[in-house]
Scaffold this motif. Structure first.
Motif, PDB file in Angstrom:
ATOM      1  N   SER A 357      -1.372   7.746   3.411  1.00 52.81           N
ATOM      2  CA  SER A 357      -0.874   6.532   3.621  1.00 52.81           C
ATOM      3  C   SER A 357      -1.163   6.017   4.912  1.00 52.81           C
ATOM      4  N   ASN A 375      -2.686  -5.285   1.595  1.00 50.36           N
ATOM      5  CA  ASN A 375      -1.565  -5.225   0.573  1.00 50.36           C
ATOM      6  C   ASN A 375      -2.538  -5.861  -0.978  1.00 50.36           C
ATOM      7  N   SER A 382      -0.612   3.328   0.229  1.00 54.85           N
ATOM      8  CA  SER A 382       0.895   3.258   0.689  1.00 54.85           C
ATOM      9  C   SER A 382       0.862   2.850   2.175  1.00 54.85           C
ATOM     10  N   SER A 384       3.021   1.677   5.752  1.00 51.54           N
ATOM     11  CA  SER A 384       4.653   1.245   6.631  1.00 51.54           C
ATOM     12  C   SER A 384       3.848   0.516   7.762  1.00 51.54           C
ATOM     13  N   THR A 400       8.824  -7.153   3.339  1.00 51.69           N
ATOM     14  CA  THR A 400       9.836  -6.168   2.513  1.00 51.69           C
ATOM     15  C   THR A 400       9.763  -6.538   1.088  1.00 51.69           C
ATOM     16  N   GLY A 403       7.562  -4.644  -0.940  1.00 53.12           N
ATOM     17  CA  GLY A 403       7.514  -3.466  -1.078  1.00 53.12           C
ATOM     18  C   GLY A 403       7.027  -2.661  -0.092  1.00 53.12           C
ATOM     19  N   ILE A 404       6.831  -3.253   0.889  1.00 53.66           N
ATOM     20  CA  ILE A 404       6.256  -2.563   2.365  1.00 53.66           C
ATOM     21  C   ILE A 404       7.375  -2.204   3.164  1.00 53.66           C
ATOM     22  N   ARG A 405       7.534  -1.104   3.676  1.00 56.10           N
ATOM     23  CA  ARG A 405       8.361  -0.418   4.617  1.00 56.10           C
ATOM     24  C   ARG A 405       8.193  -1.027   5.945  1.00 56.10           C
ATOM     25  N   VAL A 406       9.203  -1.726   6.577  1.00 61.32           N
ATOM     26  CA  VAL A 406       8.809  -2.108   7.989  1.00 61.32           C
ATOM     27  C   VAL A 406      10.044  -1.511   8.860  1.00 61.32           C
ATOM     28  N   LEU A 407       9.708  -1.056   9.759  1.00 59.84           N
ATOM     29  CA  LEU A 407      10.540  -0.498  10.939  1.00 59.84           C
ATOM     30  C   LEU A 407      10.442  -1.133  12.387  1.00 59.84           C
ATOM     31  N   GLU A 419       9.415   8.757  11.331  1.00 57.21           N
ATOM     32  CA  GLU A 419      10.163   7.947  10.354  1.00 57.21           C
ATOM     33  C   GLU A 419       9.094   7.001   9.543  1.00 57.21           C
ATOM     34  N   ALA A 420       8.177   6.538  10.234  1.00 60.82           N
ATOM     35  CA  ALA A 420       7.269   5.701   9.325  1.00 60.82           C
ATOM     36  C   ALA A 420       6.048   6.513   8.557  1.00 60.82           C
TER      37      ALA A 420
END
Length: 565
Positions: A357, A375, A382, A384, A400, A403-407, A419-420
């Motif tokens: 990822s 993307n 994968s 983040s 988001t 489908g992309i995880r954003v922190l 967490e990422a």
């Protein structure tokens, strides 16, 4: 090291003696113009005395009309009270004999004081000398704004053996001392002002590059330049993609470039492959540039034709492009990213992780475009994203939704990194505009997981080299360094899509419709002439990296990779 080598090379440039001489004369004439009143008054006093002596006083004494030089010499003697002439009998002559020494000495001293003051002021006001130096240039390039991109553009132009005059409003700009050492004239002032543009030699210039960190100001600079010279080629640094398109409709194709858009493909590709040096984001897709050091037992050793046929890549033009590939040789290749990765794997096999990822830190201008490119990549990795709490919500919501995880948080915090998904990540990119922040993120990741491939955004090439030596971070890029070659090439040549530098050489990609003598030639013949076709469009048919035996036809649209001459 690359930046050190470039500056060392540029410092060896020699300034033409005639240019220094002419600039000094122009600067001295400026001083005389500023001290015009006492100098003019002194000349009038001397002229009136010389004419009186030549026409009225001396002819009766010598029974002839003396030469003007004799009359002037006697006037100078009168000025310093060393004359042997007797007081004339006429009233005008008597007045002149009294006024010439009194007024003449007064204006002489006043001229000496004013000129002396200006000469002293000449050393304390180097901007006047810079303007005099700029007045000696013809056929040069003007770079407006000495920020990071502007500074890089000046160095790139010098490396291309072009003469440059810069314009900078801030007298405390950090790059001024370096450019003064390199002999680049820098005119201080607002580049939107026609007077400042004229001082920089706009009427004699070959082109103009506006690199200020403000879209509107760059547009105003280009408009001001076009009002003076409507035919002048101008290139603008633009952040807004919508404004970019509108400017090109008015100023011509490829007259505006976004540094973030130029640099983002390289950052994205560097996350996927540690050997990619530059990526060309062409209308048909992405092509990477990679430099491969051939190992001693590498299957790449052999003929160039075998390598190209096996992997679907091309060797970049150069003096050794057709020579066999030898062990320990560094070869430059261009091709699709998967093909370049296959070359790298064949040269030095290494294990691949199926659960890999990627992590991108920073959602600024560069980070946003890097995420967009990743993307679109197939197969989609994968991904983040870590961004600051100040990041606009619309950016987060847009990612988001895909489908992309954003922190949100501090990417230097190990908790945020875990967490990422740093445990499963193969690569992480730190793309903030703060070099120190990016370095701190990289060191944090390196201390936690040394095997994670790091991609850092930095400004200084020197810092990038030091990162490799000290911390093993071998993929560090500068947005301005990646963007400057394209800005420079577009200002020098028409139809430029992109450009990148190799040492002191500039390689450019130009889109051309072939209608000249190249019609009927094969791709191999074009390559032998130093022109590598990257793509060819014939009607509705498109082909990446056309084969050497393909014949060029009339109206073929070809994107050519060639050296800037």
């Amino acid at each position: 090291m690359a930046q050190d080598i470039r500056l060392s090379r540029l410092r060896r440039r020699r300034f033409a003696f005639w240019r220094l001489l002419v600039a000094n004369l122009l600067d001295d004439l400026r001083i005389l113009r500023e001290a015009w009143f006492p100098v003019t008054a002194l000349l009038l006093v001397l002229a009136s005395g010389a004419l009186y002596l030549q026409w009225f006083y001396l002819p009766p004494l010598c029974n002839c009309r003396p030469d003007i030089a004799v009359a002037l010499f006697e006037t100078l003697k009168l000025l310093i009270f060393q004359t042997d002439l007797e007081l004339p009998p006429d009233r005008i002559g008597r007045v002149l004999f009294f006024l010439i020494p009194l007024l003449g000495l007064f204006f002489l001293l006043q001229s000496a004081v004013d000129v002396g003051r200006l000469l002293v002021d000449k050393r304390s006001r180097p901007e006047r000398w810079q303007e005099a130096l700029a007045a000696t240039y013809r056929g040069h390039m003007i770079v407006c704004g000495l920020g990071r991109v502007g500074y890089r553009a000046v160095l790139q132009l010098l490396d291309c053996r072009r003469e440059v005059v810069a314009i900078e409003l801030n007298p405390n700009c950090e790059f001024l001392p370096t450019l003064y050492q390199l002999g680049v004239p820098v005119v201080q002032g607002d580049a939107r002002d026609p007077v400042v543009l004229t001082r920089a030699g706009l009427r004699r210039a070959q082109g103009l590059i506006a690199t200020i960190d403000d879209d509107l100001k760059n547009l105003e600079i280009a408009l001001a330049a076009r009002r003076i010279r409507p035919e002048l080629p101008t290139v603008q640094r633009i952040f807004s993609r919508a404004l970019d398109a509108r400017i090109e409709r008015s100023f011509g194709r490829n007259s505006a470039f976004s540094p973030a858009a130029l640099a983002a493909p390289t950052f994205a590709a560097a996350l996927l492959s540690s050997q990619v040096r530059y990526v060309l984001d062409l209308p048909a897709g992405l092509l990477g540039i990679a430099f491969v050091t051939v190992s001693n037992d590498s299957p790449l050793i052999g003929s160039v034709a075998d390598l190209e046929a096996r992997f679907g890549v091309r060797r970049i033009p150069g003096p050794h492009a057709n020579l066999p590939i030898l062990p320990s040789e560094e070869i430059a290749l261009v091709g699709p990213l998967p093909a370049l990765e296959a070359v790298q794997w064949a040269n030095q096999p290494r294990p691949k992780r199926s659960d890999a990822s990627l992590i991108v830190c920073g959602l600024g201008k560069v980070g946003t475009q890097v995420v967009r490119l990743l993307n679109r990549y197939e197969p989609r990795p994968s991904l983040s994203v870590i961004c600051t709490v100040e990041t606009p919500p619309r950016y987060v919501e847009a990612l988001t939704a895909q489908g992309i995880r954003v922190l949100r948080g501090d990417a230097r915090d190990p908790t945020i990194l875990r967490e990422a998904g740093i445990e499963q990540a193969t690569a992480l990119a730190a793309l903030y505009s703060d070099d120190l922040l990016n370095l701190q993120i990289g060191l944090t990741v390196r201390s936690m997981y040394p095997d994670v491939h790091l991609v850092l955004r930095v400004f200084s090439d020197v810092l990038a080299d030091r990162l490799a030596d000290l911390f093993g971070i071998r993929t560090a890029f500068s947005t301005s360094a990646l963007a400057a070659p394209s800005l420079v090439a577009a200002a020098l040549l028409p139809d430029v899509e992109a450009a990148f530098d190799v040492g002191d050489q500039l390689l450019v990609v130009r889109r051309q419709v072939i209608t000249d003598r190249r019609v009927g030639q094969t791709v191999a013949e074009l390559r032998a002439a130093g022109q590598l076709p990257l793509s060819l469009r014939r009607g509705d048919h498109f082909q990446w990296l056309p084969s050497d035996d393909m014949v060029i036809e009339h109206d073929d649209e070809v994107e050519l990779l060639t050296f800037l001459i």
